[in-house]
Structure formats: structure tokens, C-alpha cells
Write an enzyme that holds these catalytic residues in place. Structure first.
Site, mmCIF file in Angstrom:
data_model
loop_
_atom_site.group_PDB
_atom_site.id
_atom_site.type_symbol
_atom_site.label_atom_id
_atom_site.label_comp_id
_atom_site.label_asym_id
_atom_site.label_seq_id
_atom_site.Cartn_x
_atom_site.Cartn_y
_atom_site.Cartn_z
ATOM 1 C CB THR A 115 -1.003 -0.057 1.190
ATOM 2 O OG1 THR A 115 -1.899 1.034 1.090
ATOM 3 C CG2 THR A 115 -0.311 -0.030 2.545
ATOM 4 C CE LYS A 136 -1.754 0.456 -3.619
ATOM 5 N NZ LYS A 136 -3.146 0.737 -4.027
ATOM 6 C CG ASN A 154 -2.939 -4.396 -5.323
ATOM 7 O OD1 ASN A 154 -2.605 -5.333 -6.037
ATOM 8 N ND2 ASN A 154 -4.174 -4.228 -4.917
ATOM 9 C CG ASP A 160 -5.885 -1.441 -6.123
ATOM 10 O OD1 ASP A 160 -6.443 -2.049 -5.184
ATOM 11 O OD2 ASP A 160 -4.899 -0.710 -5.973
ATOM 12 N N GLY A 216 -4.001 9.768 -9.742
ATOM 13 C CA GLY A 216 -2.957 8.995 -9.079
ATOM 14 C C GLY A 216 -3.105 7.510 -9.362
ATOM 15 C CB ALA A 247 -6.855 5.117 -6.501
ATOM 16 C CE1 TYR A 272 -9.883 1.712 2.031
ATOM 17 C CE2 TYR A 272 -10.404 1.622 4.368
ATOM 18 C CZ TYR A 272 -9.495 1.604 3.342
ATOM 19 O OH TYR A 272 -8.164 1.478 3.633
HETATM 20 P P1 NDP Z 1 -2.292 9.281 -4.982
HETATM 21 O O1 NDP Z 1 -1.501 10.018 -3.948
HETATM 22 O O2 NDP Z 1 -1.596 8.501 -6.029
HETATM 23 O O3 NDP Z 1 -3.248 10.349 -5.747
HETATM 24 C C1 NDP Z 1 -3.972 11.281 -5.002
HETATM 25 C C2 NDP Z 1 -4.946 12.023 -5.913
HETATM 26 O O4 NDP Z 1 -5.736 12.898 -5.092
HETATM 27 C C3 NDP Z 1 -4.277 12.884 -6.957
HETATM 28 O O5 NDP Z 1 -5.072 12.929 -8.117
HETATM 29 C C4 NDP Z 1 -4.259 14.266 -6.266
HETATM 30 O O6 NDP Z 1 -4.262 15.360 -7.146
HETATM 31 C C5 NDP Z 1 -5.586 14.243 -5.556
HETATM 32 N N1 NDP Z 1 -5.589 15.173 -4.431
HETATM 33 C C6 NDP Z 1 -4.839 15.074 -3.313
HETATM 34 N N2 NDP Z 1 -5.095 16.131 -2.507
HETATM 35 C C7 NDP Z 1 -6.014 16.891 -3.161
HETATM 36 C C8 NDP Z 1 -6.698 18.100 -2.838
HETATM 37 N N3 NDP Z 1 -6.465 18.754 -1.684
HETATM 38 N N4 NDP Z 1 -7.607 18.597 -3.721
HETATM 39 C C9 NDP Z 1 -7.853 17.947 -4.875
HETATM 40 N N5 NDP Z 1 -7.239 16.781 -5.245
HETATM 41 C C10 NDP Z 1 -6.336 16.274 -4.377
HETATM 42 O O7 NDP Z 1 -3.301 8.378 -4.155
HETATM 43 P P2 NDP Z 1 -4.025 7.017 -4.653
HETATM 44 O O8 NDP Z 1 -4.431 7.221 -6.054
HETATM 45 O O9 NDP Z 1 -3.174 5.852 -4.322
HETATM 46 O O10 NDP Z 1 -5.298 6.937 -3.671
HETATM 47 C C11 NDP Z 1 -6.403 7.809 -3.847
HETATM 48 C C12 NDP Z 1 -7.526 7.400 -2.893
HETATM 49 O O11 NDP Z 1 -8.041 6.117 -3.260
HETATM 50 C C13 NDP Z 1 -7.104 7.295 -1.425
HETATM 51 O O12 NDP Z 1 -8.109 7.863 -0.620
HETATM 52 C C14 NDP Z 1 -7.034 5.795 -1.191
HETATM 53 O O13 NDP Z 1 -7.298 5.447 0.154
HETATM 54 C C15 NDP Z 1 -8.164 5.309 -2.102
HETATM 55 N N6 NDP Z 1 -8.008 3.901 -2.491
HETATM 56 C C16 NDP Z 1 -9.022 3.039 -2.172
HETATM 57 C C17 NDP Z 1 -8.929 1.712 -2.532
HETATM 58 C C18 NDP Z 1 -10.048 0.787 -2.156
HETATM 59 O O14 NDP Z 1 -9.844 -0.440 -2.239
HETATM 60 N N7 NDP Z 1 -11.212 1.283 -1.803
HETATM 61 C C19 NDP Z 1 -7.772 1.169 -3.263
HETATM 62 C C20 NDP Z 1 -6.779 2.171 -3.581
HETATM 63 C C21 NDP Z 1 -6.905 3.485 -3.188
HETATM 64 P P3 NDP Z 1 -2.865 16.066 -7.617
HETATM 65 O O15 NDP Z 1 -2.325 15.205 -8.718
HETATM 66 O O16 NDP Z 1 -3.316 17.404 -8.090
HETATM 67 O O17 NDP Z 1 -1.977 16.109 -6.415
#
Ligand code: NDP
Length: 282
Positions: free
Chosen positions: A66, A70, A91, A106, A132, A134, A226
Site C-alpha cells: 500500500t 506501490k 499492490n 485494484d 494517481g 487509484a 471506504y
Molecule cells: P495518490 O496520492 O496517487 O493520488 C492522489 C490524488 O488525489 C491525486 O489525483 C491528487 O491530485 C488528488 N488530491 C490530493 N489532494 C487533493 C486536494 N487537496 N484537492 C484535490 N485533489 C487532491 O493516491 P491514490 O491514487 O493511491 O489513492 C487515492 C484514494 O483512493 C485514497 O483515498 C485511497 O485510500 C483510495 N483507495 C481506495 C482503494 C479501495 O480499495 N477502496 C484502493 C486504492 C486506493 P494532484 O495530482 O493534483 O496532487
């Protein structure tokens, strides 16, 4: 290994205290009488190589990976499976005959969770918030379900554009978080997915929730977080169907379980344990 040996298995991350994986993987192992201990392996970046090397031991059954490892973990493995190549991240680590294989569950987990509740995901374009890891998994899942076009909206539009450079532009359109752009895209979508990290804290939402008024009445709002988020509450208030991220978590975990144990995952037990684990943290 001797029949009495307990297998070691765990989740690798930093932090890992919040991870729900042990909450539902251990009951699944126990239900199938697999002698294994599922642990939280707190792993700062500097110790990631050592942690991964530990999976080469004969009593290692595998691991979840996690945040924030990753991507970094990929260079430490012997093979990257197509599931992980499609998403660009690992993952799941599966030991296979002295080799460590990186998988990603995922995308398939999200597709399975969405199919549970959203009967026609392929019938109209989707809007994904976030660019990102996810978001990449969600895009792979939506493609596998035949969604015809996907708008990727991200705070940093360059990151969305870069993602589209890597994943191909035929069915993907990058935009920023401009209200008018978003409103126009939401008006034509069946499915809005929050794949940003915004939603865990009370009161925060990845967009101005008033924009949800632009969605058609039969639209579906899905949040990878979640828990019950501000976005999901606002969508439900508008009469829209919703889904939080627990379904994705459980389905991706069930696929991991099958990869590690070569046995069918006891999905109902995992669901029940995940719901209980989440409730215990509220
Ligand atoms: P990353 O760090 O790779 O990406 C984060 C994303 O969120 C980016 O697009 C980022 O935008 C955006 N972001 C962060 N802060 C802000 C903000 N203040 N305002 C607007 N956008 C913002 O994280 P992941 O992709 O790995 O995870 C994303 C979410 O998905 C998490 O909450 C994680 O827990 C959840 N998740 C859930 C899973 C499940 O099984 N339910 C599995 C995997 C993930 P920017 O590029 O502009 O920084």
C-alpha cells in the site's frame, strides 16, 4: 515446509496502522484453516528492499503493498504481471517458485465492486476525479467494462495529461477542476468516481458538491474512500445511487487471497469482517 509451520503474510506500507486488510484477510485464512498470520508490516522507504527480500523465505505466503510503495516496489521484484503493468503499480506480491511476482488487483476489484451495484456501467461516459494510482486502476476497470469515454479531472491538470500520455488518448480526456468544464462533463455522464485522496476527513469533498446537480437523475456516484463521505452524502441527498470504497477493498482483497492461497476466497466472511473492522474504527 513442515505441516506445523505458520505462514507469514502481511501488508507493507507506511503508515499501515489504518489498513483494514488484516481485519478481513485473517478471518478468511482462519475460515479455510490455513495456518497463517496476517501482519501489519510498517515499512519506511529505506527498509523496503529488506522487507521485500524477506518474502523470499520459505514460510512467506505473500504480501499486500500500500501507500507509498506501490511504484517503488516494482524494481525489487522478479516479474511484473500484466495486471500490474496495465495499472503501472503493484499492490500484491506473490512468491512463485523462488520468484517474486508483482500483481495488481485494484482494477479487477473495482470492476467487480461496480458490477455488484451498477447494472449498466458501459452505457455512458464516466468522469473520474484524480490522476494517481487509484485513478489508473479505475480507468483500467472502466475500460474492461466497456465504458465508452472517460474524462479525467485532476487538481493538477498536467498530471492528468501525463496519465493520458501513458495510457492512450483514444477514450480519455484530461481536464482540470474548472467548474464550467466539470459541469459540462457531469451533465453527460452516468458514472462519477472519486479517486482522489479527498474524503477521509469530515466536511471535505473533491469538488463543490453543488455541481452534482448537473448529473442526470440516473447517474451513479462511486467513492474509493471506504467510509460515508461528504460526496456520497450529497449525492444521496439528490436521490442519486452511491457506492463507497469498501466493495473495491474487499473484492481486490479476495483476488489477492486467491493468488496467495490458490483457493477460492470466502467473500461473505471477508465482507462481514471488513464491515466490522470499519465500524470499530469509526
Ligand atoms: P495518490 O496520492 O496517487 O493520488 C492522489 C490524488 O488525489 C491525486 O489525483 C491528487 O491530485 C488528488 N488530491 C490530493 N489532494 C487533493 C486536494 N487537496 N484537492 C484535490 N485533489 C487532491 O493516491 P491514490 O491514487 O493511491 O489513492 C487515492 C484514494 O483512493 C485514497 O483515498 C485511497 O485510500 C483510495 N483507495 C481506495 C482503494 C479501495 O480499495 N477502496 C484502493 C486504492 C486506493 P494532484 O495530482 O493534483 O496532487
Amino acid at each position: 515446509m513442515a505441516a506445523t509451520t505458520r505462514w507469514r503474510i502481511g501488508v507493507i506500507g507506511d503508515p499501515v496502522a489504518h489498513s483494514l486488510s488484516p481485519d478481513f484477510q485473517q478471518p478468511a485464512l482462519d475460515a479455510l484453516r490455513i495456518p497463517a498470520q496476517f501482519e501489519r508490516w510498517h515499512t519506511p522507504a529505506a527498509t523496503l528492499p529488506e522487507r521485500v527480500a524477506g518474502l523470499r523465505a520459505p514460510d512467506a505466503l505473500g504480501a499486500c503493498v500500500t501507500v507509498p510503495h506501490k511504484l517503488a516496489v516494482m524494481a525489487l521484484l522478479d516479474e511484473i504481471a500484466p495486471s500490474a503493468r496495465a495499472v503501472g503499480a503493484v499492490n500484491t506480491i506473490v512468491p512463485v517458485e523462488n520468484r517474486l511476482v508483482g500483481e495488481n488487483t485494484d482494477a479487477a476489484g473495482y470492476a467487480a465492486a461496480l458490477r455488484d451495484v451498477c447494472p449498466r456501467p458501459a452505457s455512458r461516459p464516466a468522469v473520474v476525479l484524480g490522476a494517481g494510482g487509484a485513478a489508473r486502476a479505475v480507468i483500467a476497470a472502466l475500460r474492461s467494462l466497456g465504458v465508452p469515454a472517460i474524462t479525467v479531472a485532476n487538481r493538477n491538470p498536467q498530471r492528468a495529461a501525463q496519465l493520458i500520455d501513458e495510457l492512450g488518448a483514444d477514450d480519455l480526456t484530461p481536464i482540470g477542476m474548472d467548474r464550467d468544464d466539470l459541469r459540462g462533463r457531469l451533465a453527460g455522464t452516468l458514472l462519477l468516481v472519486n479517486a482522489t485522496s479527498i474524503g477521509w476527513k469530515a466536511g471535505e469533498a473533491p469538488l463543490d458538491v453543488r455541481l452534482l446537480d448537473a448529473l442526470p437523475p440516473d447517474a451513479f456516484v462511486s467513492d474509493l474512500t471506504y467510509r460515508d463521505t461528504e460526496l456520497l452524502r450529497a449525492a444521496a441527498e439528490r436521490g442519486l445511487a452511491t457506492q463507497d470504497g469498501l466493495g473495491m477493498l474487499v473484492h481486490q482483497g479476495a483476488l489477492q487471497f486467491q493468488m496467495w492461497t490458490k483457493q477460492e476466497a470466502p467473500l461473505a466472511i471477508m465482507w462481514e469482517a471488513a464491515i466490522a473492522g470499519r465500524a470499530a474504527r469509526d
